[in-house]
Design an enzyme around this catalytic site. Structure first.
Site, PDB file in Angstrom:
ATOM      1  N   LYS A 149      21.810  72.315  68.938  1.00  0.00           N
ATOM      2  CA  LYS A 149      22.535  73.560  69.283  1.00  0.00           C
ATOM      3  C   LYS A 149      22.729  74.458  68.080  1.00  0.00           C
ATOM      4  CE  LYS A 149      25.446  70.174  69.107  1.00  0.00           C
ATOM      5  NZ  LYS A 149      26.048  69.068  69.739  1.00  0.00           N
ATOM      6  N   GLU A 183      17.371  71.609  76.766  1.00  0.00           N
ATOM      7  CA  GLU A 183      18.442  71.329  77.734  1.00  0.00           C
ATOM      8  C   GLU A 183      19.589  70.530  77.094  1.00  0.00           C
ATOM      9  OE1 GLU A 183      18.507  72.150  81.401  1.00  0.00           O
ATOM     10  OE2 GLU A 183      20.503  71.860  80.567  1.00  0.00           O
ATOM     11  N   VAL A 225      23.096  71.955  75.021  1.00  0.00           N
ATOM     12  CA  VAL A 225      24.373  72.408  75.591  1.00  0.00           C
ATOM     13  C   VAL A 225      24.843  71.418  76.651  1.00  0.00           C
ATOM     14  CG1 VAL A 225      25.586  74.272  76.783  1.00  0.00           C
ATOM     15  CG2 VAL A 225      23.715  74.818  75.223  1.00  0.00           C
ATOM     16  N   ILE A 242      24.319  67.421  81.272  1.00  0.00           N
ATOM     17  CA  ILE A 242      24.525  68.350  82.400  1.00  0.00           C
ATOM     18  C   ILE A 242      23.405  69.382  82.451  1.00  0.00           C
ATOM     19  CG2 ILE A 242      26.138  69.958  83.492  1.00  0.00           C
ATOM     20  CD1 ILE A 242      28.361  68.748  81.741  1.00  0.00           C
ATOM     21  N   ASP A 247      31.197  74.071  67.200  1.00  0.00           N
ATOM     22  CA  ASP A 247      30.235  73.463  68.125  1.00  0.00           C
ATOM     23  C   ASP A 247      30.211  74.221  69.456  1.00  0.00           C
ATOM     24  OD1 ASP A 247      28.731  70.800  69.050  1.00  0.00           O
ATOM     25  OD2 ASP A 247      30.251  71.259  70.561  1.00  0.00           O
ATOM     26  N   LYS A 297      27.198  76.697  71.396  1.00  0.00           N
ATOM     27  CA  LYS A 297      26.794  76.540  72.798  1.00  0.00           C
ATOM     28  C   LYS A 297      27.032  77.831  73.576  1.00  0.00           C
ATOM     29  CE  LYS A 297      27.716  71.614  72.552  1.00  0.00           C
ATOM     30  NZ  LYS A 297      28.756  70.586  72.670  1.00  0.00           N
TER      31      LYS A 297
HETATM   32  N1  LIG Z   1      25.199  62.483  69.679  1.00  0.00           N
HETATM   33  C1  LIG Z   1      25.421  63.210  70.747  1.00  0.00           C
HETATM   34  O1  LIG Z   1      26.211  62.851  71.624  1.00  0.00           O
HETATM   35  C2  LIG Z   1      24.699  64.526  70.922  1.00  0.00           C
HETATM   36  C3  LIG Z   1      24.915  65.269  72.100  1.00  0.00           C
HETATM   37  C4  LIG Z   1      24.220  66.470  72.288  1.00  0.00           C
HETATM   38  C5  LIG Z   1      23.361  66.914  71.304  1.00  0.00           C
HETATM   39  N2  LIG Z   1      23.197  66.181  70.162  1.00  0.00           N
HETATM   40  C6  LIG Z   1      22.289  66.688  69.146  1.00  0.00           C
HETATM   41  O2  LIG Z   1      21.231  65.764  68.943  1.00  0.00           O
HETATM   42  C7  LIG Z   1      20.811  65.815  67.593  1.00  0.00           C
HETATM   43  C8  LIG Z   1      20.860  64.409  67.006  1.00  0.00           C
HETATM   44  O3  LIG Z   1      22.175  63.931  67.055  1.00  0.00           O
HETATM   45  P1  LIG Z   1      22.517  62.378  66.794  1.00  0.00           P
HETATM   46  O4  LIG Z   1      23.936  62.211  67.215  1.00  0.00           O
HETATM   47  O5  LIG Z   1      21.468  61.505  67.386  1.00  0.00           O
HETATM   48  O6  LIG Z   1      22.435  62.317  65.196  1.00  0.00           O
HETATM   49  P2  LIG Z   1      22.384  61.013  64.292  1.00  0.00           P
HETATM   50  O7  LIG Z   1      22.860  59.821  65.020  1.00  0.00           O
HETATM   51  O8  LIG Z   1      23.028  61.375  62.999  1.00  0.00           O
HETATM   52  O9  LIG Z   1      20.818  60.795  64.030  1.00  0.00           O
HETATM   53  C9  LIG Z   1      20.071  61.650  63.221  1.00  0.00           C
HETATM   54  C10 LIG Z   1      18.701  61.010  62.974  1.00  0.00           C
HETATM   55  O10 LIG Z   1      17.929  61.918  62.197  1.00  0.00           O
HETATM   56  C11 LIG Z   1      17.388  61.207  61.080  1.00  0.00           C
HETATM   57  N3  LIG Z   1      17.264  62.142  59.973  1.00  0.00           N
HETATM   58  C12 LIG Z   1      18.231  62.766  59.281  1.00  0.00           C
HETATM   59  N4  LIG Z   1      17.692  63.561  58.335  1.00  0.00           N
HETATM   60  C13 LIG Z   1      16.364  63.417  58.443  1.00  0.00           C
HETATM   61  C14 LIG Z   1      15.254  63.967  57.741  1.00  0.00           C
HETATM   62  N5  LIG Z   1      15.429  64.822  56.726  1.00  0.00           N
HETATM   63  N6  LIG Z   1      14.001  63.610  58.114  1.00  0.00           N
HETATM   64  C15 LIG Z   1      13.826  62.742  59.128  1.00  0.00           C
HETATM   65  N7  LIG Z   1      14.828  62.193  59.848  1.00  0.00           N
HETATM   66  C16 LIG Z   1      16.080  62.532  59.486  1.00  0.00           C
HETATM   67  C17 LIG Z   1      18.367  60.095  60.794  1.00  0.00           C
HETATM   68  O11 LIG Z   1      17.701  59.069  60.086  1.00  0.00           O
HETATM   69  P3  LIG Z   1      18.425  57.671  59.743  1.00  0.00           P
HETATM   70  O12 LIG Z   1      18.439  56.895  61.019  1.00  0.00           O
HETATM   71  O13 LIG Z   1      17.527  57.059  58.718  1.00  0.00           O
HETATM   72  O14 LIG Z   1      19.789  58.028  59.237  1.00  0.00           O
HETATM   73  C18 LIG Z   1      18.772  59.690  62.220  1.00  0.00           C
HETATM   74  O15 LIG Z   1      17.830  58.788  62.739  1.00  0.00           O
HETATM   75  C19 LIG Z   1      21.709  66.848  66.911  1.00  0.00           C
HETATM   76  O16 LIG Z   1      21.080  68.104  66.936  1.00  0.00           O
HETATM   77  C20 LIG Z   1      22.933  66.873  67.785  1.00  0.00           C
HETATM   78  O17 LIG Z   1      23.626  68.119  67.734  1.00  0.00           O
HETATM   79  C21 LIG Z   1      23.841  64.998  69.959  1.00  0.00           C
END
Ligand SMILES: NC(=O)c1ccc[n+]([C@@H]2O[C@H](COP(=O)([O-])OP(=O)(O)OC[C@H]3O[C@@H](n4cnc5c(N)ncnc54)[C@H](OP(=O)(O)O)[C@@H]3O)[C@@H](O)[C@H]2O)c1
Length: 429
Positions: A106, A130, A133, A137, A202, A206
């Site tokens: 986002k 999708e 945001v 949903i 955040d 959105k």
């Molecule tokens: N979590 C949620 O509930 C949620 C909901 C909606 C949207 N999102 C969105 O989804 C995205 C991911 O969120 P997340 O919660 O999954 O984050 P996360 O748990 O922090 O995971 C981030 C991943 O990216 C990797 N990474 C970080 N920097 C990197 C780089 N420079 N090169 C390659 N890989 C890299 C990390 O590697 P390592 O494993 O080695 O640390 C990790 O595997 C974000 O944009 C977030 O806003 C998340």
């Protein structure tokens, strides 16, 4: 069915990415049948190697995301790293090297959506998001596709689960902000640094994305008025209850009455208990969409979490893969309406204002005069006195934010007004 697989590069294997990989594996046969070709996880880029990643072939894991997106044989890049860089550079490189992109980012879409859409269009590729945001949903696709023949006038939603959890706790237990935040942190609903959630950053990202799609107009992150919820008190909830309301952190995107401009804002607001958003509890999200022909629609569900967010990512992956096989692309950016994005001062709504005043005759008349001088009409006034001090609660009719700001500024200058205890907008009526 085509036997040659479509190749997917997964950038990020954290909360969301690991679930995307898991579902791709466990649902492989269904996905292949729905798409018309198998999908193969061709590489997984992460920051650190050496971490155990269940269900992922270690041979696929790399720290060189750039090399992965530039391979040339990748059909779809799934970006679930988050943040602005290196995600932006990697997505742009993916388009340049022939891949379509699915992202959950986002922050990046709100900041650079127009440039990323342009890059996708230039290379004839898809950009789907999708999951950016409200997690699982379906919202982007309903707005972009299902409502493409309608005219959306308002999008009003709870798009941040952390803040909804905190406000819901304050409402149901009478707790203060800090106590409710501590509980959210202990239960894993709030991050160690909750700023992005509680200060509304955040939700603002959105809101920018939703407003842009709903109104076919570019809405930048800077266009979104933002106020966090750290100042909301237990006393505000008591006042809300007296009015038959609760308090939610809302993202509100509105078309003006004459249809020529739009506004987007995020702030805490009182909403009547009878409004469907009032009953959204815990960390759930819900978005209320009002349009000319459809009327009122409500979208409700889990707005975050690895598995729910992965569901939205997978839905996009299927759509993008289908497009790829057909040699087509889905809808790109639609900003043709190019409406004016108006500042907060032009927003028109109702207000609930709590004032600490001297408990003596004539104060009410003085306060009422200030409201009248600024063209803000009063709906109700409630006064409670104690020990020479009194509190005055004023609820206004609809007025512009600029008029209300002028009123408050003038009230602060009155000798008899000791302080403005709180100002809260009243929405959803
Ligand atoms: N979590 C949620 O509930 C949620 C909901 C909606 C949207 N999102 C969105 O989804 C995205 C991911 O969120 P997340 O919660 O999954 O984050 P996360 O748990 O922090 O995971 C981030 C991943 O990216 C990797 N990474 C970080 N920097 C990197 C780089 N420079 N090169 C390659 N890989 C890299 C990390 O590697 P390592 O494993 O080695 O640390 C990790 O595997 C974000 O944009 C977030 O806003 C998340």
């Amino acid at each position: 069915m085509r036997t040659r697989p479509l190749k997917v590069a997964l950038l990020g294997c954290g909360v969301v990415g690991s679930e995307v990989a898991r579902i791709m594996t466990t649902h492989a046969d269904d996905l292949a049948a729905r798409i018309g070709a198998p999908v193969e996880l061709a590489g997984v880029a992460v920051r650190r190697t050496g971490k155990a990643r269940e269900g992922i072939d270690p041979a696929l894991v790399t720290t060189d995301a750039t090399a992965l997106v530039k391979r040339g044989d990748i059909d779809v890049v799934v970006e679930v790293i988050g943040g602005i860089e290196p995600a932006r550079t990697l997505i742009t490189a993916a388009f340049e090297h022939g891949a379509s992109v699915v992202s959950a980012n986002k922050a990046l879409l709100a900041q650079d959506g127009a440039a990323l859409h342009a890059a996708a269009g230039e290379h004839g590729k898809d950009l789907y998001y999708e999951a950016a945001v409200a997690g699982a949903i379906p919202l982007i696709r309903p707005l972009r596709e299902s409502l493409a023949g309608d005219k959306v006038n308002r999008v009003l939603g709870i798009v941040n689960g952390t803040t909804n959890f905190i406000l819901d706790k304050m409402d149901s237990t009478g707790a203060g902000y800090q106590e409710a935040l501590d509980e959210a942190t202990a239960l894993g609903y709030a991050e160690a640094d909750p700023t992005a959630d509680v200060e509304g950053f955040d939700a603002a990202a959105k809101a920018a994305i939703l407003a842009g799609i709903a109104f076919h107009t570019r809405v930048r992150l800077d266009d979104v008025y933002r106020e966090g919820m750290t100042e909301v008190t237990a006393a505000d909830f008591r006042s809300a209850k007296e009015m038959g309301c609760t308090i939610k952190l809302l993202a509100i995107c509105e078309r003006s009455k004459d249809g020529t401009s739009v506004t987007a804002r995020v702030h805490p607001a009182m909403i009547p208990l009878s409004h469907p958003l009032a009953s959204v509890r815990g960390a759930y999200n819900a978005v209320f969409v009002e349009s000319d022909a459809a009327g009122q629609l409500m979208f409700y569900g889990p707005g975050a979490g690895g598995s729910p967010t992965a569901s939205a990512v997978l839905g996009d992956l299927v759509a993008v893969c289908r497009n790829r096989l057909n040699g087509s692309t889905g809808p790109g950016e639609s900003a043709y309406a190019d409406l004016t994005v108006s500042p907060m001062g032009e927003v028109v709504t109702r207000y609930h204002i709590s004032l600490d005043v001297a408990d003596k005759p004539g104060v009410l008349a003085q306060v009422a005069t200030v409201f009248a001088e600024h063209g803000v009409s009063i709906d109700t006034v409630r006064q409670q006195g104690k020990d020479g001090e009194a509190s005055l609660v004023v609820v206004t009719h609809r007025a512009s934010d600029a008029s209300l700001s002028g009123t408050v500024e003038a009230l602060r200058k009155l000798d008899t007004v000791r302080g403005v205890a709180s100002i809260m907008r009243v929405e959803g009526e």
